[in-house]
Design a protein around this motif. Sequence first.
Motif, PDB file in Angstrom:
ATOM      1  N   GLN A  33      -6.342 -17.328 -24.188  1.00 46.70           N
ATOM      2  CA  GLN A  33      -5.302 -16.355 -24.510  1.00 46.70           C
ATOM      3  C   GLN A  33      -4.560 -15.902 -23.247  1.00 46.70           C
ATOM      4  O   GLN A  33      -3.338 -15.748 -23.252  1.00 46.70           O
ATOM      5  CB  GLN A  33      -5.920 -15.149 -25.217  1.00 46.70           C
ATOM      6  N   ILE A  34      -5.341 -15.686 -22.165  1.00 47.97           N
ATOM      7  CA  ILE A  34      -4.716 -15.285 -20.894  1.00 47.97           C
ATOM      8  C   ILE A  34      -3.773 -16.370 -20.400  1.00 47.97           C
ATOM      9  O   ILE A  34      -2.661 -16.098 -19.950  1.00 47.97           O
ATOM     10  CB  ILE A  34      -5.805 -14.990 -19.845  1.00 47.97           C
ATOM     11  N   SER A  35      -4.231 -17.621 -20.504  1.00 47.17           N
ATOM     12  CA  SER A  35      -3.391 -18.744 -20.081  1.00 47.17           C
ATOM     13  C   SER A  35      -2.123 -18.823 -20.927  1.00 47.17           C
ATOM     14  O   SER A  35      -1.029 -19.075 -20.407  1.00 47.17           O
ATOM     15  CB  SER A  35      -4.199 -20.045 -20.193  1.00 47.17           C
ATOM     16  N   GLN A  36      -2.272 -18.586 -22.252  1.00 47.65           N
ATOM     17  CA  GLN A  36      -1.117 -18.624 -23.146  1.00 47.65           C
ATOM     18  C   GLN A  36      -0.134 -17.502 -22.829  1.00 47.65           C
ATOM     19  O   GLN A  36       1.090 -17.712 -22.814  1.00 47.65           O
ATOM     20  CB  GLN A  36      -1.598 -18.517 -24.598  1.00 47.65           C
ATOM     21  N   LYS A  37      -0.678 -16.298 -22.541  1.00 43.95           N
ATOM     22  CA  LYS A  37       0.191 -15.180 -22.188  1.00 43.95           C
ATOM     23  C   LYS A  37       0.939 -15.437 -20.889  1.00 43.95           C
ATOM     24  O   LYS A  37       2.112 -15.096 -20.750  1.00 43.95           O
ATOM     25  CB  LYS A  37      -0.634 -13.892 -22.071  1.00 43.95           C
ATOM     26  N   GLU A  38       0.244 -16.044 -19.937  1.00 40.08           N
ATOM     27  CA  GLU A  38       0.908 -16.363 -18.665  1.00 40.08           C
ATOM     28  C   GLU A  38       2.010 -17.396 -18.877  1.00 40.08           C
ATOM     29  O   GLU A  38       3.084 -17.320 -18.271  1.00 40.08           O
ATOM     30  CB  GLU A  38      -0.127 -16.888 -17.658  1.00 40.08           C
TER      31      GLU A  38
END
Length: 438
Positions: free
Chosen positions: A221-226
Motif C-alpha cells: 500500500q505504501i508503494s502504491q501511495k508513493e
Amino acid sequence: MSIFRTIHFVLPIAMLLLVGASAQGQSKKQLENEKTKLEKEIKQLNKELAGAKKNTKLNSSQLKNLNKKIEERTKLIANIGIQIQLLDEQIGQTQDSIGKMRSHIDSLKNEYAKVVNAMYRSRMNLNKESLVLDNRAYNHAYLRTRSYNDYSAYRRQQAAEIESCRLALQAASEQLGQQRAEQNTLLLKENHNKALLAKEQKQKQESLNASKQQEQKLSKQISQKEKQRQQLQKQIQKIVNEEIAKARQEEARRREAERKAAAAKKNASSGTTSKTGTASTTTQKTATTLPSDKATPNTMENAESAEFSAIRGRLPWPVSYKSVLREYGKYTHASGGVNMNNGIDLSCAAGATVNCIANGKVSRVFTTPNGSKGIIIRHGDYMSVYANLQTVTVKEGDKVTARQSIGTVWKGDGSGLAEFSFQLWNGTSSLNPRSWLK
C-alpha cells in the motif's frame, strides 16, 4: 597476651564488618530502588498491553510497549542477580572474619586456661594474705595486692569482651543468613521473571509472524501511495506546463489582435487623409496616442504578479494541519529510493476547509490519480496548487480572494486524518512554500 593486643586484633575486624555492611547497605538500597522502579514500569506496561491480548496482530504502539517490557524485565533480572552476587561476597567476607575471630578466641581461651591453672596451683601453696605479709616493706605488699586484683579483673574483663565479640559476630552471621534467605526468595522471583520473559518473547515472535502478511500488504500500500504521489507530481507539472503554454498562446493571440487593430486603424487613417488632408493628420496623431487599450491584459497580469510577490513570507496557510509529512525537496520514501517533492505535504483532519492563499483566478480543476480533486489558481505569473480535495466549491474561470474557502480535504483512509498537498509555481519552476507562507 595483653588487652591492648586483643583490642588491636578485634577492632580492625569489627570495623571491616561495619564498613562492609554500610557499603552493602548503600548498594542494596540503590538496587532495591531500581528494582522497585523497574517493577512499577513493567506493571504499567502490562496494563497498557492488557487490551491487546485478544489481538494476535500487534500495531506499532503495542509492539513498542512489548519491546519495552521485555527490556525492563531483562534489566530487573540483571538487578536481582547483582544483589545476590553482592550478598554472596559479603557473606564470604563475614565468614572469613568469623573464622579468624574464632581462632583468636580459641587462642585466648587456651592462654586464659593456662593462667587460671597456674593461679590455682599457686593458691594451693600460697594464699593472698601470706603473699602480702611475706613482704618486708608495706609498699611492696600493697603493690602485690593491687597487681593481683588488677590482673584478676583484667581476666574477667577479657573473658567478657571475648564473649561480647563472639555474640556480635554470631548476630552478624545470622543477619547475613537472613539476607541470603531473602535473596534466595529473589532468586525464585528471578526465575519466575525469566519464565515470563521467555513467554513475552514468544508472544512477540508469534505476533510478528501473524502480522508478517499484514506488513507485506502495508508495504504494498505504501508503494502504491508513493506511486500515486509521483503520478500527482507529474500530473501537476504537466498541467502547469499546459497553463503556461495556454497563457503564451493567449498572449500571442492578443498581440496579433492588437497588430491587426493597429493596421486597420492605420489603413482607415490613410484613407481619411487622402480626402481631408489636415484632418487626417490630426486623426493619425490621435490614433497613435491611445496605448491604454493595447496592453491592458498584460499590464494586469504583471500587476497581479507584483502584488503576489510583494506579500512573500506573509501568505496564510491554506489549511489547518496537525503535522508536516514531507517538506519541499528530495526525500527518501518508505518503499525505497529518493524522489522529489515539488511542494509541502500536510497531515490534517479529513474534511478540513481549504482556503485560497491570495487573490487570483481559478485556472484549472482536475482529478488526481487516487480519485480526489485538485485546483490550480493563477496569481499573475504565479500559480498555487491545492491537491487531495474531497469537494471543490469553485469552477474554472472564477475569481477568488485571499482566505476564501475553495473546498475540503479528502476523506482519507477512514482514520480521521488525511494528506493534503500544496505547491507554488512561478512559470515552470516550483517554489518552496516555506519561504512564502507565514
